[in-house]
Design an enzyme around this catalytic site. Sequence first.
Site, PDB file in Angstrom:
ATOM      1  N   LYS A 118       0.830  -1.215   0.000  1.00 20.96           N
ATOM      2  CA  LYS A 118       0.000   0.000   0.000  1.00 20.96           C
ATOM      3  C   LYS A 118       0.855   1.252   0.000  1.00 20.96           C
ATOM      4  O   LYS A 118       0.473   2.261  -0.571  1.00 20.96           O
ATOM      5  CB  LYS A 118      -0.958   0.000   1.191  1.00 20.96           C
ATOM      6  CG  LYS A 118      -2.108  -0.951   0.991  1.00 20.96           C
ATOM      7  CD  LYS A 118      -3.357  -0.478   1.694  1.00 20.96           C
ATOM      8  CE  LYS A 118      -4.525  -1.396   1.389  1.00 20.96           C
ATOM      9  NZ  LYS A 118      -5.659  -1.193   2.284  1.00 20.96           N
ATOM     10  N   LYS A 200      -3.429 -10.111  -6.703  1.00 20.22           N
ATOM     11  CA  LYS A 200      -4.720 -10.395  -6.079  1.00 20.22           C
ATOM     12  C   LYS A 200      -5.836  -9.544  -6.687  1.00 20.22           C
ATOM     13  O   LYS A 200      -5.618  -8.375  -6.990  1.00 20.22           O
ATOM     14  CB  LYS A 200      -4.552 -10.064  -4.583  1.00 20.22           C
ATOM     15  CG  LYS A 200      -5.698 -10.369  -3.707  1.00 20.22           C
ATOM     16  CD  LYS A 200      -5.466  -9.811  -2.296  1.00 20.22           C
ATOM     17  CE  LYS A 200      -5.705  -8.324  -2.216  1.00 20.22           C
ATOM     18  NZ  LYS A 200      -6.008  -7.806  -0.882  1.00 20.22           N
ATOM     19  N   LYS A 203     -10.581  -4.604  -4.579  1.00 12.41           N
ATOM     20  CA  LYS A 203     -11.649  -3.589  -4.691  1.00 12.41           C
ATOM     21  C   LYS A 203     -11.146  -2.328  -5.345  1.00 12.41           C
ATOM     22  O   LYS A 203     -11.895  -1.603  -5.964  1.00 12.41           O
ATOM     23  CB  LYS A 203     -12.072  -3.141  -3.280  1.00 12.41           C
ATOM     24  CG  LYS A 203     -12.930  -4.039  -2.507  1.00 12.41           C
ATOM     25  CD  LYS A 203     -13.337  -3.273  -1.223  1.00 12.41           C
ATOM     26  CE  LYS A 203     -13.298  -4.155  -0.004  1.00 12.41           C
ATOM     27  NZ  LYS A 203     -12.063  -4.177   0.735  1.00 12.41           N
TER      28      LYS A 203
HETATM   29  P1  TYM Z   1     -10.416  -6.463   2.810  1.00 15.11           P
HETATM   30  O1  TYM Z   1     -11.474  -5.448   2.961  1.00 15.11           O
HETATM   31  O2  TYM Z   1      -9.276  -6.180   1.902  1.00 15.11           O
HETATM   32  O3  TYM Z   1     -11.021  -7.842   2.366  1.00 15.11           O
HETATM   33  C1  TYM Z   1     -12.109  -8.429   3.064  1.00 15.11           C
HETATM   34  C2  TYM Z   1     -11.990  -9.933   3.060  1.00 15.11           C
HETATM   35  O4  TYM Z   1     -11.924 -10.427   1.725  1.00 15.11           O
HETATM   36  C3  TYM Z   1     -10.778 -11.238   1.568  1.00 15.11           C
HETATM   37  N1  TYM Z   1     -10.241 -11.027   0.211  1.00 15.11           N
HETATM   38  C4  TYM Z   1     -10.024 -11.996  -0.672  1.00 15.11           C
HETATM   39  N2  TYM Z   1     -10.197 -13.322  -0.608  1.00 15.11           N
HETATM   40  C5  TYM Z   1      -9.881 -14.035  -1.725  1.00 15.11           C
HETATM   41  N3  TYM Z   1      -9.395 -13.484  -2.857  1.00 15.11           N
HETATM   42  C6  TYM Z   1      -9.205 -12.158  -2.954  1.00 15.11           C
HETATM   43  N4  TYM Z   1      -8.753 -11.625  -4.069  1.00 15.11           N
HETATM   44  C7  TYM Z   1      -9.523 -11.350  -1.831  1.00 15.11           C
HETATM   45  N5  TYM Z   1      -9.461 -10.012  -1.597  1.00 15.11           N
HETATM   46  C8  TYM Z   1      -9.899  -9.838  -0.329  1.00 15.11           C
HETATM   47  C9  TYM Z   1      -9.796 -10.758   2.616  1.00 15.11           C
HETATM   48  O5  TYM Z   1      -8.856 -11.750   2.941  1.00 15.11           O
HETATM   49  C10 TYM Z   1     -10.723 -10.436   3.759  1.00 15.11           C
HETATM   50  O6  TYM Z   1     -11.024 -11.608   4.483  1.00 15.11           O
HETATM   51  N6  TYM Z   1      -7.634  -6.001   6.919  1.00 15.11           N
HETATM   52  C11 TYM Z   1      -8.854  -6.562   6.391  1.00 15.11           C
HETATM   53  C12 TYM Z   1     -10.086  -6.046   7.089  1.00 15.11           C
HETATM   54  C13 TYM Z   1     -10.100  -6.246   8.572  1.00 15.11           C
HETATM   55  C14 TYM Z   1     -10.322  -7.473   9.232  1.00 15.11           C
HETATM   56  C15 TYM Z   1     -10.298  -7.155  10.611  1.00 15.11           C
HETATM   57  C16 TYM Z   1     -10.504  -8.778   8.787  1.00 15.11           C
HETATM   58  C17 TYM Z   1      -9.965  -5.271   9.509  1.00 15.11           C
HETATM   59  N7  TYM Z   1     -10.093  -5.829  10.732  1.00 15.11           N
HETATM   60  C18 TYM Z   1     -10.467  -8.134  11.586  1.00 15.11           C
HETATM   61  C19 TYM Z   1     -10.668  -9.753   9.775  1.00 15.11           C
HETATM   62  C20 TYM Z   1     -10.643  -9.445  11.136  1.00 15.11           C
HETATM   63  C21 TYM Z   1      -8.966  -6.176   4.922  1.00 15.11           C
HETATM   64  O7  TYM Z   1      -8.361  -5.248   4.463  1.00 15.11           O
HETATM   65  O8  TYM Z   1      -9.855  -6.881   4.244  1.00 15.11           O
END
Ligand code: TYM
Length: 336
Positions: A118, A200, A203
């Site tokens: 990032k 990956k 979003k």
């Molecule tokens: P975020 O918002 O990037 O993504 C949310 C969830 O989606 C999963 N994910 C994916 N899984 C498979 N293939 C992909 N291309 C893909 N892109 C995203 C992520 O692994 C995630 O499970 N840091 C976290 C948000 C967060 C969080 C937490 C998660 C904040 N606090 C506490 C769990 C527990 C994040 O940026 O997710």
Amino acid sequence: MENTNAEKKTILSGIQPSGTLTIGNYLGALRNWAKIQYEYNCYFCVVDLHAITVRQVPAELRQNSLKTMALYLAAGIDPRENAIFLQSHVPAHAQLGWVLDCFTMFGELSRMTQFKDKSAKHADNINAGLFTYPVLMAADILLYQADLVPVGADQKQHIEIARDIAIRFNNTYSDTFKIPEPYMPKIGTKIMSLTDPLSKMSKSDPGDGSVFLLDSRDTVIRKIKRAVTDSGSEVRFAEGKDGINNLMNIYAAFTGKTYGEIEREFEGKGYGDFKLAVGEVAADALSALQDKYNVFLADKAQLDAVLTDGAERASYTANKTLRKVYRKVGFYSVNK
Ligand code: TYM
């Protein structure tokens, strides 16, 4: 009201409302939450505090928070059984985040791959929040004494650091936090970009690399039809065939078929037929999801009621842990 049944284990997870969710978020996280929601005490958070580590347009962030919530509901998360809430509605997240900052080392945060990625992407805004992001995530998880954290593969490193922070805190004082484990599906845990199958699906990718949950049927089919693949034609999962492997992963995740079954289904057929089939299963799944999403999003009073109730349930548990932490670190409290 409490959200706990002592016989069940606890789950917490979250998604950033930093754009429209992709099929990566759906297959890697959201869909699995819906599958396991009745077996655990669940806390599902929309992590808006995390989202501002990258500059957001305020009106869009507000709207994306509600949209993300509506997608949780459309995916089948039941608000009567689970606490669904916005992170910013439960101040204990930021409060515990600060305490845990003081138990996290500069060196360990410097090694986080998401921070490195990032900060390369947002070189003009490498703020302290981006750096301490994993500490706030540790607070999210540890506040609820979560046993399991259902996430995609990219979040594994963040769960490891949450474990390390919890162990360090417990060793400094006494047992305070449950040590959480990641919980990952066998399939769909790492969906790759359609235009660059070595990175990956995300979003924040504005191009055709991501299939968004709110894309129209035609868009989904078009994006998948144009997905980058190698010059071969045989639908087979094999090392180095990253584009086809990714599409097989997506198809397997949507249909429940094994790679062997998929290979047999497309024997003698080319990539074109396969891509059309992947596009169709994805588009069918998304159109069913979108129908429900539109109904939930239109009922703002219901969304607000879910959020109010979710924040109340989440606060109850979170404040219990926070009080314990404040006592252990030595913050004075007035006896009332
Ligand atoms: P975020 O918002 O990037 O993504 C949310 C969830 O989606 C999963 N994910 C994916 N899984 C498979 N293939 C992909 N291309 C893909 N892109 C995203 C992520 O692994 C995630 O499970 N840091 C976290 C948000 C967060 C969080 C937490 C998660 C904040 N606090 C506490 C769990 C527990 C994040 O940026 O997710």
